[in-house]
Write an enzyme that holds these catalytic residues in place. Structure first.
Site, PDB file in Angstrom:
ATOM      1  N   GLU A   1       0.716   6.834  -6.466  1.00 40.62           N
ATOM      2  CA  GLU A   1      -0.411   7.793  -6.472  1.00 40.62           C
ATOM      3  C   GLU A   1       0.105   9.245  -6.468  1.00 40.62           C
ATOM      4  O   GLU A   1      -0.376  10.087  -7.231  1.00 40.62           O
ATOM      5  CB  GLU A   1      -1.259   7.488  -5.230  1.00 40.62           C
TER       6      GLU A   1
ATOM      7  N   LYS B   1       0.837  -1.220   0.000  1.00 33.32           N
ATOM      8  CA  LYS B   1       0.000   0.000   0.000  1.00 33.32           C
ATOM      9  C   LYS B   1       0.865   1.262   0.000  1.00 33.32           C
ATOM     10  O   LYS B   1       0.532   2.260  -0.644  1.00 33.32           O
ATOM     11  CB  LYS B   1      -0.941  -0.011   1.214  1.00 33.32           C
TER      12      LYS B   1
HETATM   13  O1  LIG Z   1      -5.611   4.361  -1.946  1.00 30.12           O
HETATM   14  C1  LIG Z   1      -6.314   5.165  -1.353  1.00 30.12           C
HETATM   15  O2  LIG Z   1      -7.505   5.004  -1.123  1.00 30.12           O
HETATM   16  C2  LIG Z   1      -5.656   6.428  -0.869  1.00 30.12           C
HETATM   17  O3  LIG Z   1      -4.286   6.357  -1.072  1.00 30.12           O
HETATM   18  C3  LIG Z   1      -5.937   6.648   0.592  1.00 30.12           C
HETATM   19  O4  LIG Z   1      -5.255   5.684   1.341  1.00 30.12           O
HETATM   20  C4  LIG Z   1      -5.659   8.055   1.090  1.00 30.12           C
HETATM   21  O5  LIG Z   1      -6.398   8.979   0.392  1.00 30.12           O
HETATM   22  C5  LIG Z   1      -4.209   8.408   1.055  1.00 30.12           C
HETATM   23  O6  LIG Z   1      -3.590   7.756   2.119  1.00 30.12           O
HETATM   24  C6  LIG Z   1      -3.917   9.871   1.160  1.00 30.12           C
HETATM   25  O7  LIG Z   1      -2.562   9.975   1.350  1.00 30.12           O
HETATM   26  P1  LIG Z   1      -1.849  11.343   1.497  1.00 30.12           P
HETATM   27  O8  LIG Z   1      -2.582  12.081   2.592  1.00 30.12           O
HETATM   28  O9  LIG Z   1      -0.459  11.032   1.902  1.00 30.12           O
HETATM   29  O10 LIG Z   1      -1.973  12.040   0.190  1.00 30.12           O
END
Ligand SMILES: O=C(O)[C@H](O)[C@@H](O)[C@H](O)[C@H](O)COP(=O)(O)O
Length: 290
Positions: A170, A163
Protein backbone atom coordinates in the site's frame (compact mmCIF):
# COMPACT_ATOMS: atom_id res chain seq x y z
CA UNK A 1 -24.06 -16.36 15.68
CA UNK A 2 -23.14 -14.35 18.75
CA UNK A 3 -19.99 -12.23 18.85
CA UNK A 4 -18.49 -9.93 21.43
CA UNK A 5 -16.78 -6.90 19.86
CA UNK A 6 -14.37 -4.76 21.86
CA UNK A 7 -13.52 -1.36 20.34
CA UNK A 8 -16.26 0.46 18.48
CA UNK A 9 -14.29 3.21 16.77
CA UNK A 10 -14.25 3.84 13.01
CA UNK A 11 -13.46 0.20 12.20
CA UNK A 12 -15.18 -1.70 15.03
CA UNK A 13 -18.33 0.44 14.91
CA UNK A 14 -18.80 -0.18 11.19
CA UNK A 15 -18.08 -3.88 11.59
CA UNK A 16 -20.80 -4.13 14.23
CA UNK A 17 -23.26 -2.62 11.74
CA UNK A 18 -22.23 -4.97 8.92
CA UNK A 19 -22.48 -8.02 11.18
CA UNK A 20 -25.89 -7.01 12.52
CA UNK A 21 -27.14 -6.39 8.99
CA UNK A 22 -26.14 -10.00 8.22
CA UNK A 23 -28.23 -11.26 11.15
CA UNK A 24 -25.52 -11.83 13.78
CA UNK A 25 -26.01 -10.88 17.41
CA UNK A 26 -23.20 -8.50 18.37
CA UNK A 27 -22.54 -7.33 21.91
CA UNK A 28 -20.20 -4.34 21.67
CA UNK A 29 -18.00 -2.78 24.32
CA UNK A 30 -16.19 0.53 24.09
CA UNK A 31 -14.61 2.77 26.73
CA UNK A 32 -16.84 5.49 25.31
CA UNK A 33 -20.16 4.69 27.01
CA UNK A 34 -22.14 6.38 24.23
CA UNK A 35 -20.98 3.74 21.73
CA UNK A 36 -21.09 0.76 24.08
CA UNK A 37 -23.83 -1.88 24.44
CA UNK A 38 -22.54 -2.91 27.88
CA UNK A 39 -20.81 -1.12 30.75
CA UNK A 40 -17.94 -3.57 31.37
CA UNK A 41 -16.09 -6.48 29.79
CA UNK A 42 -17.54 -8.72 32.51
CA UNK A 43 -21.05 -7.75 31.40
CA UNK A 44 -20.08 -8.48 27.78
CA UNK A 45 -18.88 -11.96 28.78
CA UNK A 46 -22.12 -12.55 30.74
CA UNK A 47 -24.28 -11.72 27.74
CA UNK A 48 -22.60 -14.31 25.51
CA UNK A 49 -23.28 -18.03 25.64
CA UNK A 50 -20.29 -20.37 26.02
CA UNK A 51 -18.20 -21.12 24.10
CA UNK A 52 -17.77 -17.40 23.41
CA UNK A 53 -15.97 -15.56 20.65
CA UNK A 54 -14.78 -12.00 21.25
CA UNK A 55 -13.25 -9.84 18.52
CA UNK A 56 -10.85 -7.10 19.65
CA UNK A 57 -10.61 -4.05 17.38
CA UNK A 58 -8.52 -1.53 19.32
CA UNK A 59 -5.45 0.60 18.43
CA UNK A 60 -2.22 -1.43 18.37
CA UNK A 61 -0.79 0.18 21.54
CA UNK A 62 -3.58 -1.05 23.84
CA UNK A 63 -4.20 -4.50 22.36
CA UNK A 64 -2.25 -6.56 24.89
CA UNK A 65 -3.76 -4.77 27.89
CA UNK A 66 -7.25 -5.22 26.40
CA UNK A 67 -6.70 -8.92 25.65
CA UNK A 68 -5.31 -9.57 29.13
CA UNK A 69 -8.30 -7.84 30.72
CA UNK A 70 -10.65 -9.79 28.48
CA UNK A 71 -8.93 -13.08 29.32
CA UNK A 72 -9.80 -12.38 32.96
CA UNK A 73 -13.54 -12.66 32.19
CA UNK A 74 -13.38 -15.48 29.61
CA UNK A 75 -12.54 -19.14 30.06
CA UNK A 76 -11.87 -22.59 28.63
CA UNK A 77 -13.15 -23.05 25.08
CA UNK A 78 -13.58 -19.33 24.32
CA UNK A 79 -11.77 -17.64 21.42
CA UNK A 80 -10.25 -14.15 21.20
CA UNK A 81 -9.75 -12.64 17.76
CA UNK A 82 -7.42 -9.67 17.30
CA UNK A 83 -8.46 -7.76 14.19
CA UNK A 84 -6.31 -4.68 14.83
CA UNK A 85 -3.05 -3.81 13.09
CA UNK A 86 -0.85 -5.67 15.59
CA UNK A 87 2.72 -6.63 14.85
CA UNK A 88 2.77 -10.31 13.83
CA UNK A 89 5.51 -11.11 16.35
CA UNK A 90 3.14 -10.19 19.22
CA UNK A 91 0.74 -12.97 18.21
CA UNK A 92 2.54 -16.22 19.23
CA UNK A 93 3.26 -15.11 22.85
CA UNK A 94 -0.34 -13.90 23.13
CA UNK A 95 -1.67 -17.21 21.83
CA UNK A 96 0.55 -19.07 24.27
CA UNK A 97 -0.62 -16.99 27.25
CA UNK A 98 -4.26 -17.50 26.31
CA UNK A 99 -3.68 -21.17 25.55
CA UNK A 100 -2.63 -21.73 29.18
CA UNK A 101 -6.20 -20.75 30.12
CA UNK A 102 -7.72 -22.89 27.36
CA UNK A 103 -8.63 -19.78 25.34
CA UNK A 104 -8.08 -19.96 21.58
CA UNK A 105 -6.58 -17.10 19.55
CA UNK A 106 -6.87 -15.92 15.96
CA UNK A 107 -5.05 -12.97 14.41
CA UNK A 108 -6.85 -11.28 11.56
CA UNK A 109 -5.50 -8.61 9.24
CA UNK A 110 -8.47 -6.50 8.23
CA UNK A 111 -8.37 -4.25 5.19
CA UNK A 112 -10.99 -1.94 3.78
CA UNK A 113 -10.90 1.11 6.00
CA UNK A 114 -14.01 3.24 6.39
CA UNK A 115 -15.44 1.73 3.17
CA UNK A 116 -15.60 -1.77 4.63
CA UNK A 117 -19.10 -1.45 6.03
CA UNK A 118 -20.48 -1.06 2.54
CA UNK A 119 -17.92 -3.01 0.45
CA UNK A 120 -16.87 -5.68 2.95
CA UNK A 121 -13.53 -6.19 4.65
CA UNK A 122 -10.72 -8.28 3.22
CA UNK A 123 -9.62 -10.73 5.93
CA UNK A 124 -6.22 -12.39 6.36
CA UNK A 125 -6.44 -14.97 9.13
CA UNK A 126 -3.79 -16.74 11.20
CA UNK A 127 -4.49 -19.55 13.67
CA UNK A 128 -5.67 -23.11 14.12
CA UNK A 129 -8.09 -24.60 11.59
CA UNK A 130 -10.66 -25.55 14.29
CA UNK A 131 -10.81 -21.92 15.49
CA UNK A 132 -11.08 -20.59 11.95
CA UNK A 133 -13.97 -22.97 11.25
CA UNK A 134 -15.86 -21.76 14.32
CA UNK A 135 -15.58 -18.15 13.23
CA UNK A 136 -16.44 -18.82 9.58
CA UNK A 137 -20.01 -17.38 9.79
CA UNK A 138 -18.55 -14.10 11.09
CA UNK A 139 -15.82 -14.05 8.44
CA UNK A 140 -18.44 -14.74 5.75
CA UNK A 141 -20.49 -11.75 6.87
CA UNK A 142 -17.55 -9.37 7.06
CA UNK A 143 -15.75 -10.30 3.83
CA UNK A 144 -16.67 -8.78 0.48
CA UNK A 145 -19.20 -10.63 -1.64
CA UNK A 146 -17.60 -12.81 -4.28
CA UNK A 147 -14.76 -15.22 -4.62
CA UNK A 148 -11.91 -13.31 -3.02
CA UNK A 149 -11.25 -11.27 0.12
CA UNK A 150 -10.55 -14.09 2.59
CA UNK A 151 -7.52 -16.24 3.33
CA UNK A 152 -6.50 -18.56 6.11
CA UNK A 153 -2.86 -17.62 5.63
CA UNK A 154 -1.23 -20.00 8.13
CA UNK A 155 -0.71 -20.50 11.88
CA UNK A 156 -0.97 -17.80 14.55
CA UNK A 157 0.83 -14.66 13.32
CA UNK A 158 0.32 -15.37 9.61
CA UNK A 159 -2.75 -13.12 9.34
CA UNK A 160 -0.99 -10.07 10.69
CA UNK A 161 2.11 -10.93 8.66
CA UNK A 162 0.03 -10.95 5.47
CA UNK A 163 -1.59 -7.64 6.48
CA UNK A 164 1.84 -6.13 7.18
CA UNK A 165 3.05 -7.00 3.68
CA UNK A 166 -0.25 -5.73 2.25
CA UNK A 167 0.37 -2.40 3.96
CA UNK A 168 3.96 -2.27 2.72
CA UNK A 169 2.59 -2.67 -0.81
CA UNK A 170 0.00 0.00 0.00
CA UNK A 171 2.83 2.42 0.89
CA UNK A 172 4.64 1.71 -2.38
CA UNK A 173 1.57 1.95 -4.61
CA UNK A 174 0.43 5.19 -3.04
CA UNK A 175 3.87 6.66 -3.44
CA UNK A 176 4.10 5.74 -7.13
CA UNK A 177 0.77 7.50 -7.82
CA UNK A 178 1.98 10.43 -5.71
CA UNK A 179 5.22 10.83 -7.66
CA UNK A 180 3.31 10.68 -10.94
CA UNK A 181 0.99 13.37 -9.57
CA UNK A 182 3.89 15.65 -8.69
CA UNK A 183 5.52 15.28 -12.11
CA UNK A 184 2.25 15.94 -13.94
CA UNK A 185 1.53 18.95 -11.73
CA UNK A 186 4.97 20.41 -12.50
CA UNK A 187 4.85 19.77 -16.25
CA UNK A 188 4.48 22.73 -18.63
CA UNK A 189 2.41 20.63 -21.02
CA UNK A 190 -0.38 18.95 -19.07
CA UNK A 191 -3.05 21.44 -18.12
CA UNK A 192 -5.68 19.03 -16.80
CA UNK A 193 -3.97 16.89 -14.16
CA UNK A 194 -7.17 15.70 -12.37
CA UNK A 195 -8.55 14.79 -15.82
CA UNK A 196 -5.55 12.57 -16.54
CA UNK A 197 -6.03 10.64 -13.31
CA UNK A 198 -9.76 10.35 -13.96
CA UNK A 199 -9.14 8.99 -17.47
CA UNK A 200 -6.79 6.35 -16.07
CA UNK A 201 -9.58 4.83 -13.97
CA UNK A 202 -10.77 2.72 -16.90
CA UNK A 203 -8.85 0.70 -19.43
CA UNK A 204 -5.36 1.45 -18.18
CA UNK A 205 -2.77 -0.85 -16.73
CA UNK A 206 -2.59 1.29 -13.57
CA UNK A 207 -6.33 1.41 -12.74
CA UNK A 208 -6.99 0.50 -9.10
CA UNK A 209 -9.01 1.43 -6.04
CA UNK A 210 -6.20 3.68 -4.78
CA UNK A 211 -6.27 5.49 -8.09
CA UNK A 212 -10.05 5.89 -7.74
CA UNK A 213 -9.50 7.40 -4.30
CA UNK A 214 -6.84 9.80 -5.60
CA UNK A 215 -9.30 10.89 -8.28
CA UNK A 216 -11.85 11.47 -5.52
CA UNK A 217 -9.35 13.56 -3.53
CA UNK A 218 -8.54 15.63 -6.65
CA UNK A 219 -12.27 16.18 -7.28
CA UNK A 220 -12.48 17.67 -3.79
CA UNK A 221 -9.28 19.74 -4.06
CA UNK A 222 -7.71 19.69 -7.58
CA UNK A 223 -4.34 21.05 -6.42
CA UNK A 224 -4.42 19.47 -2.95
CA UNK A 225 -4.01 23.05 -1.81
CA UNK A 226 -5.75 22.52 1.50
CA UNK A 227 -3.32 19.84 2.67
CA UNK A 228 0.06 19.90 4.32
CA UNK A 229 2.48 17.24 3.05
CA UNK A 230 3.10 15.94 6.60
CA UNK A 231 2.30 12.21 6.51
CA UNK A 232 2.01 9.91 9.53
CA UNK A 233 2.58 6.18 9.70
CA UNK A 234 1.27 3.71 12.25
CA UNK A 235 3.99 1.09 12.12
CA UNK A 236 3.14 -1.43 9.42
CA UNK A 237 5.63 0.00 6.91
CA UNK A 238 8.42 -0.01 9.50
CA UNK A 239 7.68 -3.64 10.42
CA UNK A 240 7.74 -4.59 6.74
CA UNK A 241 11.16 -3.00 6.33
CA UNK A 242 12.40 -4.65 9.57
CA UNK A 243 11.42 -8.03 8.13
CA UNK A 244 13.11 -7.24 4.83
CA UNK A 245 16.33 -6.47 6.70
CA UNK A 246 16.03 -9.67 8.77
CA UNK A 247 15.51 -11.80 5.65
CA UNK A 248 17.83 -9.76 3.38
CA UNK A 249 15.06 -9.06 0.88
CA UNK A 250 15.70 -5.95 -1.28
CA UNK A 251 12.55 -3.91 -0.62
CA UNK A 252 13.62 -0.87 -2.62
CA UNK A 253 10.24 0.69 -3.37
CA UNK A 254 8.56 0.07 -0.03
CA UNK A 255 11.58 1.31 1.94
CA UNK A 256 11.79 4.48 -0.17
CA UNK A 257 8.09 5.16 0.33
CA UNK A 258 8.45 4.75 4.11
CA UNK A 259 11.43 7.11 4.20
CA UNK A 260 9.50 9.63 2.09
CA UNK A 261 6.99 9.83 4.94
CA UNK A 262 9.77 10.58 7.42
CA UNK A 263 11.09 13.30 5.09
CA UNK A 264 7.59 14.79 4.87
CA UNK A 265 7.79 15.66 8.58
CA UNK A 266 10.92 17.81 8.30
CA UNK A 267 10.74 21.56 7.75
CA UNK A 268 14.39 21.43 6.83
CA UNK A 269 16.65 18.44 6.27
CA UNK A 270 19.74 18.18 8.51
CA UNK A 271 21.20 15.65 6.05
CA UNK A 272 20.84 17.98 3.07
CA UNK A 273 22.31 20.84 5.10
CA UNK A 274 25.34 18.61 5.65
CA UNK A 275 25.54 17.89 1.90
CA UNK A 276 25.33 21.62 1.10
CA UNK A 277 28.02 22.36 3.73
CA UNK A 278 30.33 19.68 2.31
CA UNK A 279 29.95 20.98 -1.28
CA UNK A 280 30.94 24.37 0.04
CA UNK A 281 33.91 22.94 1.95
CA UNK A 282 35.43 20.93 -0.89
CA UNK A 283 34.39 22.96 -3.89
CA UNK A 284 33.63 26.45 -2.61
CA UNK A 285 30.12 26.02 -3.99
CA UNK A 286 27.54 28.58 -2.96
CA UNK A 287 25.09 27.74 -0.18
CA UNK A 288 21.79 29.34 0.62
CA UNK A 289 21.43 30.78 4.11
CA UNK A 290 18.20 30.72 6.03
O1 LIG B 1 -5.89 -1.97 4.56
C1 LIG B 1 -6.35 -1.01 5.16
O2 LIG B 1 -7.54 -0.86 5.39
C2 LIG B 1 -5.39 0.04 5.63
O3 LIG B 1 -4.08 -0.39 5.42
C3 LIG B 1 -5.59 0.32 7.10
O4 LIG B 1 -5.18 -0.79 7.84
C4 LIG B 1 -4.96 1.61 7.59
O5 LIG B 1 -5.43 2.69 6.90
C5 LIG B 1 -3.46 1.57 7.55
O6 LIG B 1 -3.03 0.78 8.61
C6 LIG B 1 -2.80 2.91 7.65
O7 LIG B 1 -1.46 2.66 7.83
P1 LIG B 1 -0.42 3.80 7.97
O8 LIG B 1 -0.93 4.70 9.07
O9 LIG B 1 0.84 3.13 8.37
O10 LIG B 1 -0.37 4.50 6.67
Amino acid sequence: MQLGLVGLGRMGGNMRERLRAAGHEVVGFDRNAELSDVATLAELADKLESPRAVWVMVPAGVTDATIDELAGVLGEGDIIIDGGNSRFSDDPPRAERLGEQGIGYLDVGVSGGVWGRQNGYALMVGGAQEHVERLMPIFEALKPEGEFGFVHAGPVGAGHYAKMVHNGIEYGLMHAYAEGYELLAKSELVTNVPGVFKSWREGTVVRSWLLDLLDRALDEDPELAELSSYTEDTGEGRWTVDEAVRLAVPLNVITASLFARFASRQDDSPAMKAVAALRQQFGGHAVRKR
